[in-house]
Design a protein around this motif. Sequence first.
Motif, short mmCIF file in Angstrom:
data_model
loop_
_atom_site.label_atom_id
_atom_site.label_comp_id
_atom_site.label_asym_id
_atom_site.label_seq_id
_atom_site.Cartn_x
_atom_site.Cartn_y
_atom_site.Cartn_z
N SER A 1 87.23 11.24 106.75
CA SER A 1 87.32 9.81 107.08
C SER A 1 86.69 9.54 108.44
O SER A 1 86.88 10.30 109.40
CB SER A 1 88.78 9.36 107.12
OG SER A 1 89.41 9.63 105.88
N GLY A 2 85.94 8.44 108.52
CA GLY A 2 85.37 7.99 109.79
C GLY A 2 86.37 7.10 110.51
O GLY A 2 86.78 6.07 109.96
N GLN A 3 86.77 7.47 111.73
CA GLN A 3 87.80 6.71 112.43
C GLN A 3 87.31 5.33 112.85
O GLN A 3 88.09 4.39 112.95
CB GLN A 3 88.28 7.51 113.66
CG GLN A 3 88.98 8.81 113.30
CD GLN A 3 89.50 9.55 114.51
OE1 GLN A 3 89.31 9.10 115.65
NE2 GLN A 3 90.15 10.68 114.29
N ARG A 4 86.02 5.19 113.10
CA ARG A 4 85.50 3.91 113.58
C ARG A 4 84.95 3.05 112.43
O ARG A 4 85.22 1.87 112.35
CB ARG A 4 84.40 4.15 114.62
CG ARG A 4 83.90 2.86 115.30
CD ARG A 4 83.01 3.16 116.49
NE ARG A 4 81.83 3.95 116.15
CZ ARG A 4 81.68 5.24 116.41
NH1 ARG A 4 82.65 5.90 117.04
NH2 ARG A 4 80.58 5.88 116.07
N THR A 5 84.20 3.66 111.52
CA THR A 5 83.59 2.90 110.44
C THR A 5 84.53 2.66 109.27
O THR A 5 84.32 1.75 108.47
CB THR A 5 82.34 3.62 109.91
OG1 THR A 5 82.75 4.90 109.36
CG2 THR A 5 81.33 3.86 111.02
N GLY A 6 85.55 3.52 109.13
CA GLY A 6 86.45 3.40 107.98
C GLY A 6 85.88 3.98 106.70
O GLY A 6 86.50 3.90 105.64
N ILE A 7 84.68 4.60 106.76
CA ILE A 7 84.08 5.21 105.58
C ILE A 7 84.85 6.48 105.23
O ILE A 7 85.22 7.25 106.11
CB ILE A 7 82.60 5.54 105.83
CG1 ILE A 7 81.80 4.26 106.10
CG2 ILE A 7 81.99 6.30 104.65
CD1 ILE A 7 80.36 4.53 106.51
N THR A 8 85.09 6.69 103.94
CA THR A 8 85.75 7.92 103.50
C THR A 8 84.90 8.60 102.44
O THR A 8 84.24 7.94 101.63
CB THR A 8 87.15 7.65 102.91
OG1 THR A 8 87.02 6.81 101.77
CG2 THR A 8 88.06 6.99 103.94
N PHE A 9 84.93 9.92 102.47
CA PHE A 9 84.27 10.74 101.45
C PHE A 9 85.34 11.65 100.87
O PHE A 9 85.99 12.40 101.62
CB PHE A 9 83.14 11.57 102.05
CG PHE A 9 82.01 10.74 102.59
CD1 PHE A 9 81.14 10.09 101.74
CD2 PHE A 9 81.83 10.60 103.97
CE1 PHE A 9 80.10 9.32 102.23
CE2 PHE A 9 80.80 9.83 104.48
CZ PHE A 9 79.93 9.18 103.60
N ALA A 10 85.54 11.59 99.55
CA ALA A 10 86.61 12.34 98.90
C ALA A 10 86.05 13.31 97.87
O ALA A 10 84.98 13.07 97.27
CB ALA A 10 87.59 11.39 98.22
N LEU A 11 86.76 14.40 97.67
CA LEU A 11 86.39 15.38 96.66
C LEU A 11 86.26 14.71 95.30
O LEU A 11 87.14 13.96 94.88
CB LEU A 11 87.45 16.48 96.61
CG LEU A 11 87.10 17.77 95.88
CD1 LEU A 11 86.01 18.51 96.63
CD2 LEU A 11 88.33 18.66 95.74
N GLY A 12 85.16 14.95 94.62
CA GLY A 12 84.95 14.37 93.31
C GLY A 12 84.23 13.04 93.32
O GLY A 12 83.88 12.51 92.26
N GLN A 13 84.00 12.50 94.51
CA GLN A 13 83.38 11.18 94.61
C GLN A 13 81.92 11.22 94.16
O GLN A 13 81.18 12.14 94.47
CB GLN A 13 83.47 10.74 96.08
CG GLN A 13 83.09 9.32 96.36
CD GLN A 13 83.49 8.96 97.79
OE1 GLN A 13 84.61 9.20 98.21
NE2 GLN A 13 82.55 8.41 98.53
N ALA A 14 81.50 10.20 93.40
CA ALA A 14 80.11 10.10 92.95
C ALA A 14 79.25 9.58 94.09
O ALA A 14 79.60 8.60 94.75
CB ALA A 14 80.01 9.17 91.75
N VAL A 15 78.14 10.24 94.34
CA VAL A 15 77.23 9.85 95.43
C VAL A 15 75.79 10.01 94.96
O VAL A 15 75.51 10.64 93.94
CB VAL A 15 77.45 10.73 96.69
CG1 VAL A 15 78.83 10.49 97.30
CG2 VAL A 15 77.26 12.21 96.37
N GLU A 16 74.89 9.43 95.71
CA GLU A 16 73.47 9.68 95.53
C GLU A 16 73.01 10.51 96.71
O GLU A 16 73.24 10.14 97.87
CB GLU A 16 72.68 8.36 95.46
CG GLU A 16 72.93 7.59 94.17
CD GLU A 16 72.04 6.35 94.07
OE1 GLU A 16 71.88 5.65 95.09
OE2 GLU A 16 71.51 6.11 92.99
N ALA A 17 72.37 11.64 96.42
CA ALA A 17 72.01 12.58 97.48
C ALA A 17 70.51 12.88 97.43
O ALA A 17 69.95 13.14 96.36
CB ALA A 17 72.80 13.88 97.32
#
Length: 744
Positions: free
Chosen positions: A687-703
């Motif tokens: 989790s980003g403390q300032r931006t509030g962005i979170t990345f979780a196990l299993g999350q779909a992303v474009e890489a």
Amino acid sequence: MPRRPVGGLPLRPPKRSPGDAEAPLPSKEALRRFLQASPGKVGKTDISRHFGLTSDQRPALRALLAEMKADGTAAPAGRRGLAAPGRLPDMAVIEVTGTDPDGDPIARPLGWKAEQGRPPVIFMRPERAGQPALAPGERVLARLKPIGTGKYEGTTVKRVAGAAPARVLGVFENGRIVPTDRRHRSEWVVPPGEAGGATNGEIVLAEPLPGRDLGLRPARVVEVLGRMGEAKSVSLICIHAHGIPDIFPTEAVREAEHATGVAADGREDLRTVPLVTIDGEDARDFDDAVWAEPDGPEGARGWRVLVAIADVAHYVRPGSALDREAWARGNSVYFPDRVVPMLPEALSNGWCSLRPNEDRGCLFVEMRFDSGGTKSAHRFGRGIMRSAARLTYEQAQAAQDAGEDPTGTLVPLYGAWRALLAARKRRGTLELDLPERRVRLDEAGTVLGVEPRARLDSHRLIEEFMVAANVCAAEELERLSQPCMYRVHDRPSDQKLEGLRQFLDAFDITLPQGDRIHPRDFAHALEKVADRPEARLVHETVLRSQSQAAYAPENIGHFGLALGRYAHFTSPIRRYADLLVHRALVRGLKLGDDGLQETEAARFPDTGEHITQTERRAAAAERDAVDRYLAAFMSQRIGEVFDARISGVTRFGLFVTVEANGASGIVPLASLPDDRWTEDQARHVLSGQRTGITFALGQAVEARLVEATPRTGGMVFHLMQGVPVRPAARPAKARPGKAARPPS
């Protein structure tokens, strides 16, 4: 109400008055949680104080703790202390295995045994000013501090002399050796006159030299193995990196080449039975053949099944050069471009391969099942057979799907398999849908593609018959009071189960307590995510939570298959364990003079440990090869964007896996938006403390792929920013986490 620290356990119970009732003795589960939450070792006094126990309860507590140490719920720490299983002591000798993406050394504890599970990761602090950085292979006495489940921070106390790596495997480039192991980030310098004739681009083995040269460790080239980029360079690297023996001693080759066919005398003649082999398209050794017939119309009263296995014990005698080399190798190793066999080709592809229309010696088991797939009887024998046909999985499946039976054997085989499958489902086994990756190469060794290997009913048919034969082998050896090399699989450890429970909680899935867990409980969990995008991730996570199977002369059953007894009998060409089971059957059933010897039986505990390790060595080498081939394939696609899922969350970044072909790589923390990132280890969230962005196990992303290195198999991705990121499951609950290192 008692005060509670961050971990949630009471600091100490309230004081009791003399007239208060005695506190109950804690349960094993309560003690396990207490040990898990404690930062270091604890003693009986700490436990008594925490749970409010009296001196009169000390004997009962001692007995309970002794039980926990015996069953592995607690581990000894120091002279009288205890700790959670797998917890490292405050100070230990560790070995540096590589570096993290920030260039800092990572290490593992020395002497960690495979049955303890995955070794903890130790992140070493930088060395004091004036001290050289730790290199892979070095050993140090380190002070250890837990920083999370399975993770420690280490500080060097002193270096252990004479513990530099025994050899260096890498590519020679302009007087330096670039390691082929992605964990080894530092290069080695080759002093003048020590190159051994190596030229740029060649794969070399080298040995370290004392001292430092321009800040790098020097090394001497001792062998040139081949050229990077050649057709067999990938498997060549993996063979040497994992220490796999690939050259047979002359005496063993001579013994194999002097082998001849078996005579029919003293053997049961099965040559009129139309046994068939069903193997992969690229298989060269055929060590099992099958046949079935119904009892009554379409098996209304049951099935008779015959499984015949190549008689390797006839050719590989105890104490021979062939036997010594087979023991050392433990098993065959399969790479996309070659096989490193356990036995020389004259046997593995010759007399021990059940080629069609050629007489071959065999050990066989005849099994009878009722219409529901329950076994009613079995018998073993030694025979001579002649395979009626060599079929591939694809051929067998295509014929079945088309309603054809060119050999006249497939219809009853599939009928018997369906009965056995029904029994398997009633038993409730662990079924994980994780397709094997298949690497397609052209003649020059260029990767044409990497794709999931098809999983057909024909594969399941052969597997089910082999499982049934293996069960019969274990039962028969017990009946004969003969030693047996069991294939054992323990239930998951409490620690792994707890981590899995926390992961599955994000999907609203619960599991029973450890002492009541059954393989069907995992099957029910997998059914709940069967139609969800995260299904593959859940399958992989469930797989990682399982204990590793092993070989041992003491039986604890096979948890994954839900079987009380199990032994490997069906592949003696490629597994030494199966050869031992054959020898034990030969001795117990008095089928010849080449059975198991007492000296072999006495070594079963050591042999079990050895062949377990060779099996894991082979599996690691095979995975390593696929990863390197994948990196070679992906290196042609730098800059492309792929649909992927987050497959790992760490303090130094994320790991992503490409949906199409399983290619996996790191997303460095420095590539994420500028923020202070916090890792929640329990929820597998960054989790980003300032931006509030979170990345979780299993999350779909474009890489986007930014780097792929065939030499090491490593890949680096960057996430595409500005694209909405879909959550893996319901949003994770807010929990305190460990701050990850921010980008520089």
